[in-house]
Structures are given as C-alpha cells and as structure tokens.
Design a protein around this motif. Structure first.
Motif, PDB file in Angstrom:
ATOM      1  N   ALA A 117      27.758 -53.469  26.313  1.00  0.00           N
ATOM      2  CA  ALA A 117      27.005 -52.755  25.283  1.00  0.00           C
ATOM      3  C   ALA A 117      27.907 -52.374  24.110  1.00  0.00           C
ATOM      4  O   ALA A 117      27.506 -52.473  22.936  1.00  0.00           O
ATOM      5  CB  ALA A 117      26.352 -51.506  25.880  1.00  0.00           C
ATOM      6  N   TYR A 118      29.148 -51.969  24.448  1.00  0.00           N
ATOM      7  CA  TYR A 118      30.086 -51.623  23.377  1.00  0.00           C
ATOM      8  C   TYR A 118      30.432 -52.866  22.555  1.00  0.00           C
ATOM      9  O   TYR A 118      30.549 -52.801  21.329  1.00  0.00           O
ATOM     10  CB  TYR A 118      31.350 -51.016  23.980  1.00  0.00           C
ATOM     11  N   GLY A 119      30.580 -54.012  23.246  1.00  0.00           N
ATOM     12  CA  GLY A 119      30.858 -55.252  22.529  1.00  0.00           C
ATOM     13  C   GLY A 119      29.725 -55.646  21.600  1.00  0.00           C
ATOM     14  O   GLY A 119      29.956 -56.127  20.482  1.00  0.00           O
ATOM     15  N   ILE A 120      28.492 -55.473  22.061  1.00  0.00           N
ATOM     16  CA  ILE A 120      27.337 -55.772  21.221  1.00  0.00           C
ATOM     17  C   ILE A 120      27.337 -54.890  19.977  1.00  0.00           C
ATOM     18  O   ILE A 120      27.071 -55.345  18.855  1.00  0.00           O
ATOM     19  CB  ILE A 120      26.036 -55.590  22.021  1.00  0.00           C
ATOM     20  N   GLU A 148      29.951 -53.551  18.577  1.00  0.00           N
ATOM     21  CA  GLU A 148      31.019 -54.001  17.680  1.00  0.00           C
ATOM     22  C   GLU A 148      30.594 -55.238  16.892  1.00  0.00           C
ATOM     23  O   GLU A 148      30.885 -55.370  15.698  1.00  0.00           O
ATOM     24  CB  GLU A 148      32.275 -54.310  18.503  1.00  0.00           C
ATOM     25  N   VAL A 149      29.921 -56.165  17.575  1.00  0.00           N
ATOM     26  CA  VAL A 149      29.462 -57.375  16.886  1.00  0.00           C
ATOM     27  C   VAL A 149      28.472 -57.018  15.783  1.00  0.00           C
ATOM     28  O   VAL A 149      28.510 -57.559  14.669  1.00  0.00           O
ATOM     29  CB  VAL A 149      28.835 -58.362  17.893  1.00  0.00           C
ATOM     30  N   ASN A 150      27.531 -56.114  16.106  1.00  0.00           N
ATOM     31  CA  ASN A 150      26.546 -55.712  15.109  1.00  0.00           C
ATOM     32  C   ASN A 150      27.197 -55.053  13.896  1.00  0.00           C
ATOM     33  O   ASN A 150      26.797 -55.275  12.751  1.00  0.00           O
ATOM     34  CB  ASN A 150      25.529 -54.751  15.729  1.00  0.00           C
ATOM     35  N   GLU A 151      28.211 -54.237  14.129  1.00  0.00           N
ATOM     36  CA  GLU A 151      28.870 -53.553  13.011  1.00  0.00           C
ATOM     37  C   GLU A 151      29.711 -54.522  12.196  1.00  0.00           C
ATOM     38  O   GLU A 151      29.912 -54.310  11.001  1.00  0.00           O
ATOM     39  CB  GLU A 151      29.739 -52.418  13.549  1.00  0.00           C
ATOM     40  N   ASP A 152      30.211 -55.602  12.824  1.00  0.00           N
ATOM     41  CA  ASP A 152      31.050 -56.576  12.113  1.00  0.00           C
ATOM     42  C   ASP A 152      30.269 -57.851  11.830  1.00  0.00           C
ATOM     43  O   ASP A 152      30.807 -58.960  11.924  1.00  0.00           O
ATOM     44  CB  ASP A 152      32.292 -56.902  12.946  1.00  0.00           C
ATOM     45  N   ALA A 164      36.808 -57.455   9.311  1.00  0.00           N
ATOM     46  CA  ALA A 164      35.947 -57.433  10.490  1.00  0.00           C
ATOM     47  C   ALA A 164      36.609 -58.089  11.688  1.00  0.00           C
ATOM     48  O   ALA A 164      35.959 -58.347  12.676  1.00  0.00           O
ATOM     49  CB  ALA A 164      34.636 -58.143  10.200  1.00  0.00           C
ATOM     50  N   LEU A 165      37.908 -58.395  11.600  1.00  0.00           N
ATOM     51  CA  LEU A 165      38.610 -59.047  12.699  1.00  0.00           C
ATOM     52  C   LEU A 165      39.587 -58.061  13.312  1.00  0.00           C
ATOM     53  O   LEU A 165      40.710 -57.893  12.830  1.00  0.00           O
ATOM     54  CB  LEU A 165      39.364 -60.285  12.189  1.00  0.00           C
ATOM     55  N   PRO A 166      39.206 -57.320  14.372  1.00  0.00           N
ATOM     56  CA  PRO A 166      40.101 -56.326  14.969  1.00  0.00           C
ATOM     57  C   PRO A 166      41.234 -57.000  15.720  1.00  0.00           C
ATOM     58  O   PRO A 166      41.086 -58.075  16.300  1.00  0.00           O
ATOM     59  CB  PRO A 166      39.182 -55.551  15.930  1.00  0.00           C
ATOM     60  N   ASN A 167      42.400 -56.328  15.736  1.00  0.00           N
ATOM     61  CA  ASN A 167      43.563 -56.757  16.506  1.00  0.00           C
ATOM     62  C   ASN A 167      44.045 -58.165  16.136  1.00  0.00           C
ATOM     63  O   ASN A 167      44.666 -58.848  16.934  1.00  0.00           O
ATOM     64  CB  ASN A 167      43.274 -56.724  18.018  1.00  0.00           C
ATOM     65  N   ARG A 168      43.727 -58.617  14.918  1.00  0.00           N
ATOM     66  CA  ARG A 168      44.199 -59.936  14.509  1.00  0.00           C
ATOM     67  C   ARG A 168      44.934 -59.816  13.180  1.00  0.00           C
ATOM     68  O   ARG A 168      44.591 -58.995  12.324  1.00  0.00           O
ATOM     69  CB  ARG A 168      43.040 -60.923  14.366  1.00  0.00           C
ATOM     70  N   THR A 169      45.943 -60.634  13.036  1.00  0.00           N
ATOM     71  CA  THR A 169      46.711 -60.635  11.789  1.00  0.00           C
ATOM     72  C   THR A 169      45.891 -61.292  10.690  1.00  0.00           C
ATOM     73  O   THR A 169      45.333 -62.370  10.888  1.00  0.00           O
ATOM     74  CB  THR A 169      48.029 -61.400  11.986  1.00  0.00           C
TER      75      THR A 169
END
Length: 430
Positions: free
Chosen positions: A86-89, A91-95, A102-107
């Motif tokens: 549910a948390y992943g969903i 996050e996807v909706n917000e990004d 919109a790319l967390p934890n990525r350079t």
C-alpha cells in the motif's frame, strides 16, 4: 496423596510384610484383604487412565498453541507485506510524473552521458551461516526421548543467520517434527526448523560426517521462500502420514544408522549450511559492493627495521664494549624505567650514552627487539642460535665423537641460561 494414604493404612506395608499377615489371618480376613487390594488396583487403573487422558489433552493443547502461534505470525507478516504494498502504491501515485525528482534513492543522471557501466549484486545481500551438531550416545537416544515432551531431539540452543532464527531436530522414527506452510503436521528425521524472522528466501544444505571425518552432503540443496514460524525443512520432510516409512538419513532405519559408517563411537555429527536473503527495502536492488583488500599490519616489522638499521637514532647503549643504537621516544613509550631515566635530567639524558654493565649484548639487544616489535619470537630465535653455538662448542671440545649425545643437553642448558638473563634484565627495565 490419596494413594500414599491408602498404602500407609494397608497391612502389607506394616512390619513383617505380607508373610506375617498371611500367617496370622483367617480365611475371612484373607478374603477381605484380597477385596481391599482389588479395590486399590481398580482405583490405580482408573487414575492411570485419567492421567493418560490428561497427557493426551496437554499434548493436543500444545499442538494447537503452536498452530495458533504460526497462524498469528503468518497473519502479521501478510499484514506487514500489505502495508508495504500500500505504501508503494502511494509512492507511485505521488510520483506519477516521471521527472528527475521523482526517482528516490537514485543518482540524477548527467545530461552529457555518452556511456555508463553499473554493477548490481544480489549475492551481497545474502547472509551465510554454518552450524555443526554432534549427537553423542545415539544408541540411547530413542529410550531417552521417552522422558521428553517431544519425541525428537533438538539442538540445545538456537542459531541466528541474518534476521532469522533456527533450531535443528532429529527424529529416530521419522515422525512429526513440525508444521508446514498451511499449519499441517510434517514428518521428517533430520531437519531445520525456522523459528522466527523476516527473510524472503532460505537455502540450506545438510552434511553428515563419515567415520573418516569427511562430511558428505545428504540430499540436494533445499530452498523455500517466504518462511513461516515453526516451519521445518529437510531432505525427507513431507506431510504427516501413518504410512511414511521410518527411514532416516540416507534411507537407513535408525538401527541401521547405528551400525553404519555415519555413526562413529556412538556419535552422529551433522553440519548445516544456511544462506538467508533478507527482505529488500526500497524500490531498487543495491549496487555491487567492491571488496577492498586490507594488507596485514607492518607496524611491528617497520619499527624493528628502524632499530636494526639505527636510522634517526638519538641514544647509544654501551654494553660491554658494543654500541647499540636506539630511539628514546620508542623506549620511553614502552618502558617506564627508560622514560624516567631518559627524561629526568640525569647524565645519560644529556650525553645520550648509557652504559650497561649487568648483562651481555645479545641479552640487551633481545630486550630492545621485544620493546620495538612486541614480539617474543625474536627472543626465541636468539635462544636457539645461542644454544646451537653452545652445542657446537661442546662438540668441538669433545672431538666430535659424541656430538649427538652432548647437543640436546647443552642446548637446553644454554637456552635456560639465556632465558634467565632475559627475564632478569626485563624485570629491571619493565
């Protein structure tokens, strides 16, 4: 307590025993005694059945409690998994707009990239562990298990690999040792039991030690994903059935195993190798971590080289005509006696020359080598060299005819003498 009271009132427990009662009793009294003992026997039988029923109820209660614990753990795990999804969903909706932010934890990628190489590794996440279990007194095992609530042996302690905790079990009759994913009973002989944890996959191998001390793998590598509490796994684990043959390790019965090459001096030794993949947090797999080889420490050898070359020395010891150069900061850091002598304003601290008259140069040099390197092996090497020289001198004096007989005794005497001198000097300069 009731039975003990009845026994205390029984004429059979009084002085003289049954023989005295029979010799004095009439026929009528004997009939009464027999009836009384029959009644005691009936009560004891009834009590035995009551206790057997209570034991069966206790075992069933224990089994149901384990099932409840397993189902509770599974339900909690699924709820946590659902929360993560549910948390992943969310996050996807917000990004939903795919932009750099919109790319967390990525350079954030460079705008002028002509080429790029990255390394991803799943194996870096895997945690490995090994557990060795020796079961001594195998020929007594089956009888000893009658006194335990469970009918199988288990390791005296648990074993943790990463986030998961395990124990290991052995059943000599390949009967119920745990539960499966659906909570049903599982039969098996030698197996691992997953007690708790949150890993996503577990792989295992089981090895049995042969009487020549070599470990041989039993069965193939096993693996199972999404492990649950109290789940068991092993080469011969399967759903409970009364028709399962009582074959254990390598298809042998427990009796055959006792006489086989796998039991040495009435002991069975097994080894479990486990690999655990923890659950991955975040949307991406980690990049490969490159290992950096760290060379062994060279501090001791470097300091010893500094002493042997005499480079940058600032003090000289005069030991019976031989000059030995050293470094006062090293000596002051390693010996309180040298620190006081070299920093007290005495003549030695000003002239930077110290006369040593109470030991041989080899002994004093051995002490300084230990202070520089913190390694006793240099003193041992000097002891052996001194003993060898002493033995050769003895051999030369005796004409070489009995050198083999003189050398060991001479070497021992020379080594002891040298060691005594070293200890005496080290006590003075400690």
């Amino acid at each position: 307590r009731y039975l003990r009271d009845q026994n205390s009132r029984s004429p059979f427990t009084k002085k003289g025993g049954i023989a005295a009662v029979i010799s004095m009793a009439t026929v009528q009294e004997l009939h009464e005694l027999i009836d009384a003992q029959k009644e005691r026997h009936s009560r004891a039988q009834q009590r035995e059945q009551e206790l057997a029923d209570q034991m069966e109820e206790a075992r069933e209660r224990q089994r149901l409690q384990k099932q409840l614990k397993s189902w509770t753990g599974w339900a909690s795990q699924y709820e946590r998994d659902n929360d993560d999804i549910a948390y992943g969903i969310q996050e996807v909706n917000e990004d939903a707009v795919l932009c750099d932010d919109a790319l967390p934890n990525r350079t954030r990628p460079s705008r002028n990239q002509s080429s790029k190489t990255t390394h991803m590794s799943c194996s870096d996440l895997v945690v490995k562990g090994q557990y060795c279990w020796k079961i001594a007194g195998m020929s007594w095992l089956r009888n000893a298990l009658h006194f335990l609530p469970d009918s199988f042996a288990r390791t005296p302690d648990t074993f943790c690999v990463g986030p998961d905790e395990f124990e290991f079990v052995y059943h000599p009759d390949r009967s119920v040792i745990g539960v499966g994913r659906d909570g049903s009973a599982q039969n098996g002989s030698l197996a691992l039991k997953h007690l708790k944890g949150s890993s996503s996959e577990i792989r295992y191998k089981i090895f049995i030690q042969r009487n020549d001390s070599e470990f041989i793998q039993w069965g193939t590598e096993g693996n199972y994903g999404d492990p649950r509490e109290d789940m068991v796994a092993g080469p011969d684990v399967q759903a409970h059935s009364s028709n399962v043959p009582a074959h254990v390790i390598f298809g042998l019965s427990h009796e055959q195993l006792l006489r086989s090459e796998w039991v040495h001096e009435d002991a069975l030794t097994v080894k479990f190798k486990l690999e655990v993949l923890p659950r991955i947090s975040g949307p991406f797999l980690p990049e490969k971590r490159f290992k950096v080889e760290i060379p062994p420490s060279s501090l001791s050898s470097n300091f010893l080289s500094l002493f042997e070359t005499g480079d940058f020395s600032d003090i000289t010891f005069l030991v019976k005509g031989e000059s030995i150069k050293a470094h006062s900061p090293v000596l002051a850091a390693r010996s309180q006696v040298f620190k006081a002598e070299l920093g007290s304003g005495m003549r030695e601290s000003l002239t930077k020359e110290v006369a040593i008259t109470d030991c041989e140069p080899e002994v004093f040099k051995a002490i300084l080598q230990f202070l520089y390197s913190d390694d006793f092996s240099h003193i041992e090497a000097i002891m052996q060299k001194s003993a060898q020289a002493h033995s050769e001198a003895k051999s030369s004096d005796s004409g070489g005819s009995d050198a083999g007989a003189v050398k060991p005794k001479a070497a021992t005497t020379a080594e002891l003498s040298f060691l005594q001198d070293v200890l005496a000097v080290s006590h003075k300069y400690q």
